[in-house]
Design a protein around this motif. Structure first.
Motif, PDB file in Angstrom:
ATOM      1  N   GLN A 312     -30.266  33.046  10.437  1.00  0.00           N
ATOM      2  CA  GLN A 312     -29.186  32.063  10.394  1.00  0.00           C
ATOM      3  C   GLN A 312     -29.041  31.364  11.747  1.00  0.00           C
ATOM      4  O   GLN A 312     -28.809  30.154  11.814  1.00  0.00           O
ATOM      5  CB  GLN A 312     -27.869  32.747   9.989  1.00  0.00           C
ATOM      6  N   SER A 313     -29.193  32.148  12.843  1.00  0.00           N
ATOM      7  CA  SER A 313     -29.115  31.540  14.177  1.00  0.00           C
ATOM      8  C   SER A 313     -30.249  30.541  14.381  1.00  0.00           C
ATOM      9  O   SER A 313     -30.053  29.479  14.983  1.00  0.00           O
ATOM     10  CB  SER A 313     -29.174  32.630  15.251  1.00  0.00           C
ATOM     11  N   GLN A 314     -31.445  30.867  13.869  1.00  0.00           N
ATOM     12  CA  GLN A 314     -32.573  29.952  13.984  1.00  0.00           C
ATOM     13  C   GLN A 314     -32.310  28.654  13.230  1.00  0.00           C
ATOM     14  O   GLN A 314     -32.638  27.560  13.700  1.00  0.00           O
ATOM     15  CB  GLN A 314     -33.842  30.636  13.455  1.00  0.00           C
ATOM     16  N   LYS A 315     -31.699  28.765  12.041  1.00  0.00           N
ATOM     17  CA  LYS A 315     -31.361  27.570  11.270  1.00  0.00           C
ATOM     18  C   LYS A 315     -30.360  26.698  12.025  1.00  0.00           C
ATOM     19  O   LYS A 315     -30.461  25.469  12.039  1.00  0.00           O
ATOM     20  CB  LYS A 315     -30.793  27.968   9.914  1.00  0.00           C
ATOM     21  N   ILE A 316     -29.380  27.347  12.644  1.00  0.00           N
ATOM     22  CA  ILE A 316     -28.396  26.583  13.431  1.00  0.00           C
ATOM     23  C   ILE A 316     -29.100  25.871  14.582  1.00  0.00           C
ATOM     24  O   ILE A 316     -28.829  24.701  14.879  1.00  0.00           O
ATOM     25  CB  ILE A 316     -27.295  27.524  13.953  1.00  0.00           C
ATOM     26  N   ALA A 317     -30.033  26.590  15.264  1.00  0.00           N
ATOM     27  CA  ALA A 317     -30.758  25.981  16.386  1.00  0.00           C
ATOM     28  C   ALA A 317     -31.602  24.788  15.933  1.00  0.00           C
ATOM     29  O   ALA A 317     -31.788  23.829  16.692  1.00  0.00           O
ATOM     30  CB  ALA A 317     -31.636  27.034  17.053  1.00  0.00           C
ATOM     31  N   GLU A 318     -32.126  24.848  14.710  1.00  0.00           N
ATOM     32  CA  GLU A 318     -32.947  23.751  14.197  1.00  0.00           C
ATOM     33  C   GLU A 318     -32.125  22.622  13.591  1.00  0.00           C
ATOM     34  O   GLU A 318     -32.687  21.616  13.145  1.00  0.00           O
ATOM     35  CB  GLU A 318     -33.918  24.305  13.155  1.00  0.00           C
ATOM     36  N   HIS A 320     -30.048  22.868  10.892  1.00  0.00           N
ATOM     37  CA  HIS A 320     -29.815  22.966   9.451  1.00  0.00           C
ATOM     38  C   HIS A 320     -28.380  23.401   9.171  1.00  0.00           C
ATOM     39  O   HIS A 320     -27.723  24.031  10.015  1.00  0.00           O
ATOM     40  CB  HIS A 320     -30.787  23.959   8.810  1.00  0.00           C
ATOM     41  N   HIS A 321     -27.945  23.110   7.962  1.00  0.00           N
ATOM     42  CA  HIS A 321     -26.602  23.516   7.560  1.00  0.00           C
ATOM     43  C   HIS A 321     -26.565  25.022   7.355  1.00  0.00           C
ATOM     44  O   HIS A 321     -27.516  25.611   6.825  1.00  0.00           O
ATOM     45  CB  HIS A 321     -26.186  22.794   6.270  1.00  0.00           C
ATOM     46  N   TYR A 322     -25.464  25.646   7.717  1.00  0.00           N
ATOM     47  CA  TYR A 322     -25.358  27.102   7.682  1.00  0.00           C
ATOM     48  C   TYR A 322     -24.553  27.544   6.477  1.00  0.00           C
ATOM     49  O   TYR A 322     -23.450  27.054   6.229  1.00  0.00           O
ATOM     50  CB  TYR A 322     -24.695  27.606   8.976  1.00  0.00           C
ATOM     51  N   THR A 323     -25.110  28.514   5.710  1.00  0.00           N
ATOM     52  CA  THR A 323     -24.415  29.103   4.563  1.00  0.00           C
ATOM     53  C   THR A 323     -24.285  30.596   4.818  1.00  0.00           C
ATOM     54  O   THR A 323     -25.286  31.329   4.831  1.00  0.00           O
ATOM     55  CB  THR A 323     -25.191  28.868   3.258  1.00  0.00           C
ATOM     56  N   PRO A 324     -23.062  31.109   5.036  1.00  0.00           N
ATOM     57  CA  PRO A 324     -22.903  32.530   5.368  1.00  0.00           C
ATOM     58  C   PRO A 324     -23.168  33.432   4.172  1.00  0.00           C
ATOM     59  O   PRO A 324     -22.936  33.059   3.031  1.00  0.00           O
ATOM     60  CB  PRO A 324     -21.447  32.616   5.827  1.00  0.00           C
ATOM     61  N   GLN A 325     -23.672  34.647   4.470  1.00  0.00           N
ATOM     62  CA  GLN A 325     -23.891  35.665   3.442  1.00  0.00           C
ATOM     63  C   GLN A 325     -22.580  36.389   3.165  1.00  0.00           C
ATOM     64  O   GLN A 325     -21.757  36.573   4.054  1.00  0.00           O
ATOM     65  CB  GLN A 325     -24.970  36.646   3.926  1.00  0.00           C
ATOM     66  N   LYS A 326     -22.410  36.844   1.915  1.00  0.00           N
ATOM     67  CA  LYS A 326     -21.128  37.447   1.540  1.00  0.00           C
ATOM     68  C   LYS A 326     -21.187  38.973   1.477  1.00  0.00           C
ATOM     69  O   LYS A 326     -20.183  39.636   1.701  1.00  0.00           O
ATOM     70  CB  LYS A 326     -20.680  36.901   0.186  1.00  0.00           C
ATOM     71  N   ASP A 327     -22.326  39.564   1.110  1.00  0.00           N
ATOM     72  CA  ASP A 327     -22.407  41.015   0.924  1.00  0.00           C
ATOM     73  C   ASP A 327     -22.930  41.684   2.196  1.00  0.00           C
ATOM     74  O   ASP A 327     -24.123  41.963   2.338  1.00  0.00           O
ATOM     75  CB  ASP A 327     -23.305  41.364  -0.260  1.00  0.00           C
ATOM     76  N   TRP A 328     -22.035  41.917   3.129  1.00  0.00           N
ATOM     77  CA  TRP A 328     -22.387  42.596   4.373  1.00  0.00           C
ATOM     78  C   TRP A 328     -22.005  44.064   4.288  1.00  0.00           C
ATOM     79  O   TRP A 328     -20.924  44.405   3.794  1.00  0.00           O
ATOM     80  CB  TRP A 328     -21.683  41.957   5.571  1.00  0.00           C
ATOM     81  N   MET A 329     -22.883  44.913   4.816  1.00  0.00           N
ATOM     82  CA  MET A 329     -22.614  46.349   4.806  1.00  0.00           C
ATOM     83  C   MET A 329     -21.644  46.745   5.925  1.00  0.00           C
ATOM     84  O   MET A 329     -20.880  47.695   5.791  1.00  0.00           O
ATOM     85  CB  MET A 329     -23.936  47.120   4.967  1.00  0.00           C
ATOM     86  N   ILE A 330     -21.665  46.007   7.020  1.00  0.00           N
ATOM     87  CA  ILE A 330     -20.827  46.315   8.183  1.00  0.00           C
ATOM     88  C   ILE A 330     -19.863  45.160   8.407  1.00  0.00           C
ATOM     89  O   ILE A 330     -20.257  43.989   8.405  1.00  0.00           O
ATOM     90  CB  ILE A 330     -21.704  46.542   9.431  1.00  0.00           C
ATOM     91  N   GLN A 340     -20.615  32.593  13.292  1.00  0.00           N
ATOM     92  CA  GLN A 340     -21.758  31.694  13.352  1.00  0.00           C
ATOM     93  C   GLN A 340     -21.491  30.393  12.596  1.00  0.00           C
ATOM     94  O   GLN A 340     -21.893  29.314  13.039  1.00  0.00           O
ATOM     95  CB  GLN A 340     -22.998  32.391  12.773  1.00  0.00           C
ATOM     96  N   LYS A 341     -20.821  30.502  11.447  1.00  0.00           N
ATOM     97  CA  LYS A 341     -20.501  29.290  10.670  1.00  0.00           C
ATOM     98  C   LYS A 341     -19.575  28.374  11.475  1.00  0.00           C
ATOM     99  O   LYS A 341     -19.768  27.160  11.550  1.00  0.00           O
ATOM    100  CB  LYS A 341     -19.853  29.668   9.344  1.00  0.00           C
ATOM    101  N   ILE A 342     -18.538  28.994  12.085  1.00  0.00           N
ATOM    102  CA  ILE A 342     -17.613  28.204  12.910  1.00  0.00           C
ATOM    103  C   ILE A 342     -18.363  27.570  14.079  1.00  0.00           C
ATOM    104  O   ILE A 342     -18.168  26.396  14.411  1.00  0.00           O
ATOM    105  CB  ILE A 342     -16.459  29.100  13.406  1.00  0.00           C
ATOM    106  N   MET A 343     -19.264  28.358  14.703  1.00  0.00           N
ATOM    107  CA  MET A 343     -20.047  27.843  15.828  1.00  0.00           C
ATOM    108  C   MET A 343     -20.936  26.687  15.392  1.00  0.00           C
ATOM    109  O   MET A 343     -21.065  25.678  16.096  1.00  0.00           O
ATOM    110  CB  MET A 343     -20.893  28.978  16.416  1.00  0.00           C
ATOM    111  N   ALA A 344     -21.562  26.814  14.189  1.00  0.00           N
ATOM    112  CA  ALA A 344     -22.439  25.749  13.696  1.00  0.00           C
ATOM    113  C   ALA A 344     -21.658  24.453  13.475  1.00  0.00           C
ATOM    114  O   ALA A 344     -22.108  23.365  13.845  1.00  0.00           O
ATOM    115  CB  ALA A 344     -23.115  26.197  12.412  1.00  0.00           C
ATOM    116  N   ASP A 345     -20.458  24.570  12.880  1.00  0.00           N
ATOM    117  CA  ASP A 345     -19.643  23.372  12.652  1.00  0.00           C
ATOM    118  C   ASP A 345     -19.261  22.708  13.972  1.00  0.00           C
ATOM    119  O   ASP A 345     -19.319  21.469  14.104  1.00  0.00           O
ATOM    120  CB  ASP A 345     -18.378  23.750  11.871  1.00  0.00           C
TER     121      ASP A 345
END
Length: 650
Positions: A312-318, A320-330, A340-345
């Motif tokens: 996702q960080s690589q996509k932001i650097a390039e 691209h639009h960022y779409t956050p993942q919803k099923d996180w274990m931690i 990261q989404k806020i940072m990308a915007d």
């Protein structure tokens, strides 16, 4: 040395393993130390209790031997000798502990002896042996109870033994107990298989359950624990015997007179402590094996989450639009994804702002560039004008100096030429007078007077014309040198003399005196014009600034070779111009070589004299010009230049 970075998966793996190892080491060490201190207290108390029990039990077991000896002693008093001998042969073989027993009369001599060699108790070798000298026999004479002896070597059996004796009705019975039998008795009395020592009053080791070969031949009186037990002092926590540590406890048998010491192994020599350490190591290894099995699974799960965040960080650097993942274990990873989404915007918003700002900056930079180009052009023109003005002023200064030189020389020439003209005019008048004398008749006296007058007049004319020629020659050299930078060979003293000769009018019209100290025959290969200009400027500066208008003083000019600095082979000369004037203040001395700096602004000073001298000394003559001054005492300028000047560039 650069450290090679680990992958996140390997980092988590080693973090779990290292944390487990550190945790196990710390906890295992704490448990072991706590258990060790508990074991120490328990074993010390156990050793004390077992020592007391051992004394009582040993005394009880040995009491049986005392009782048997007492019965036999009574029998010896009531039976005849033959019957008693038969009784000894029938009864004593059943007593394995008794090695030898002998019965003594009132004089301490044997009347019956039983030994393990199966000889008759009444054998002639046994009868009449004197034991009155025996310490045990002596002790029995003053006691109504049984007495136990220290270790001794038996005269009958030759064994190392201990003895026990009983006295009844002036008869004495003494039995010898071998140390092996005593060891067996103590081992029976002991509750556990710990190490036991029995030590007599002389410090002889008579029982050692761990090393039977040391009994009978070892004296342990030098052992600190034994000495403290004899003195009824508190024993140390641990003692070391043959490289092993023990918890000691000691008790003294009042009946036997021996020290019973119980030695329970300490530290890793103790079975309980050793087993505890083995248990801790086993549990630690089991925990590490479990950690080794589970850590790859946990590191893989965490690595998957981290890799997704990296993508996702690589996509932001390039961009691209960022779409956050919803099923996180931690939960922290989920929060990081939202961040990261806020940072990308915000990055996209700032990129738009930066584009607009860059456009404005480019327009402003172009505007400033044009302004700077105009300013630089104006500054360049101003600098060129200043350089031209400086060259003009320098040439003007040189022309002014040359003009002063011409005026001075013209003034100097006026006197000798006037004197020569006057002398020639007088000679001309005398010649006319001689002509009249010739027409009227010439006398010898008149002719002699005319010749004498001619000789004096011509001598005056010759001297004044020679003086004028010398002035003209000096002026020619100085003027030629100062109007051109020609390199030639010359003598230093001659060049300085020519310069001073042209400056004589200026010096004579002042109130000051000029003194010189010039080394002769110093041949230079340099630029005499620049050197003369420097000397002229220094003398002119001294005359103008060293004194107030009504003061008078002296100027000293010294010139000659100076010693070469270590490591340098370039011959140098030094020319100093010194005055005894008012000196130069420190704040002014820092600026005297700056261009256009003068303290006589508006009174004929241009501020270029010393600047020209300084630059000529460095750039043309290849030397240095320094100033030293003390207020109220005077100033000295020191010019150091090489005898052979460096070649000018260009």
């Amino acid at each position: 040395m650069k450290i090679r970075p680990y992958t996140f998966r390997w980092f988590i793996f080693w973090l779990i393993i290292s944390s487990s190892i550190i945790t196990l080491l710390i906890s295992g060490t704490i448990i072991f130390l706590l258990r060790q201190s508990t074991f120490a207290a328990e074993n010390m108390e156990r050793a004390r209790q077992e020592s007391k029990i051992l004394v009582r039990r040993t005394e009880g077991l040995l009491a049986g031997i005392e009782e048997s000896i007492g019965i036999l002693t009574q029998a010896s008093l009531r039976m005849d000798t033959e019957d008693f001998a038969d009784l000894l042969q029938a009864v004593l073989p059943q007593h394995e502990s008794i090695r030898v027993i002998y019965f003594l009369d009132g004089n301490g001599q044997t009347y019956a002896v039983h030994a393990k060699d199966h000889r008759n108790p009444l054998h002639e070798d046994f009868i009449g042996i004197d034991f009155s000298y025996s310490s045990l026999y002596s002790a029995l004479q003053n006691s109504n109870q049984s007495v136990w002896s220290d270790k001794f070597i038996s005269v009958l059996s030759g064994d190392t033994s201990v003895g026990v004796g009983i006295r009844m009705e002036n008869h004495t019975a003494i039995a010898e107990i071998s140390l092996e039998a005593l060891l067996s008795t103590v081992e029976i009395a002991a509750e556990s298989s710990v190490r036991l020592w029995v030590v007599d009053k002389r410090g002889e080791l008579i029982v050692d359950t761990d090393n039977e070969f040391s009994t009978g031949i070892t004296n342990v009186l030098g052992n600190r624990a034994i000495q403290q037990a004899l003195d009824s002092q508190q024993l140390p926590v641990t003692v070391t015997v043959n490289g092993k540590n023990y918890y000691p406890a000691a008790d003294i048998s009042e009946k036997l007179g021996w020290i019973f010491m119980n030695l329970i192994p300490a530290g890793l020599d103790n079975r309980y402590i050793r087993n505890t350490l083995i248990d801790i190591i086993f549990l630690s290894i089991s925990y590490l094996v479990l950690a080794l099995l589970l850590s790859p699974l946990w590191s893989y799960r965490l690595n998957t989450q981290v890799m997704h965040l990296m993508q996702q960080s690589q996509k932001i650097a390039e961009g691209h639009h960022y779409t956050p993942q919803k099923d996180w274990m931690i939960r922290e990873f989920h929060e990081l994804s939202e961040s990261q989404k806020i940072m990308a915007d915000k990055i996209f918003d700032r990129e738009k702002s930066l584009i607009r700002l860059n456009q404005k900056l480019e327009d402003r930079v172009q505007e400033r560039t044009r302004a700077l180009e105009n300013s630089n052009r104006e500054l360049q023109e101003t600098l060129e004008n200043m350089n031209r003005m400086q060259e003009i002023l320098i040439q003007t200064e040189k022309q002014a100096a040359l003009g002063r030189l011409v005026a001075g020389v013209a003034h100097e020439l006026n006197t000798p030429i006037g004197n020569a003209i006057m002398s020639i005019s007088s000679l001309k008048a005398e010649t006319h007078e001689l002509g009249r004398e010739v027409s009227s008749g010439l006398r010898r006296s008149t002719l002699e007077r005319f010749l004498r007058y001619c000789d004096e007049g011509l001598d005056i004319a010759e001297r004044n014309v020679s003086r004028a020629a010398e002035l003209i020659n000096s002026f020619k050299h100085v003027a030629s040198d100062q109007t051109s930078s020609v390199r030639r060979k010359f003598f230093l003293d001659t060049m300085i003399h020519d310069v001073l000769l042209t400056m004589n009018p200026m010096i004579r019209h002042s109130r000051h005196r000029m003194e010189t100290d010039l080394e002769q025959e110093v041949e230079m290969d340099s630029y005499p014009g620049s050197l003369g200009q420097i000397l002229t400027n220094l003398i002119t500066n001294a005359l103008a600034h060293a004194w107030d208008d009504d003061d008078s003083g002296s100027i000293w000019i010294k010139a000659g070779r100076i010693s070469e600095p270590p490591g340098e082979e370039i011959p140098m000369v030094q020319i100093s111009v010194q005055d005894n004037g008012k000196g130069i203040p420190a704040e002014i001395r820092k600026k005297i070589f700056d261009p256009f700096f003068t303290t006589r602004l508006g009174r004929g000073g241009t501020g270029l004299g010393l600047n020209i001298a300084y630059n000529s000394a460095r750039n043309i003559l290849g030397g240095t010009l320094n100033c030293e001054s003390t207020e109220g005492e005077g100033t000295v300028f020191k010019l150091k230049i090489p005898v052979v000047a460096p070649l000018l560039q260009g």
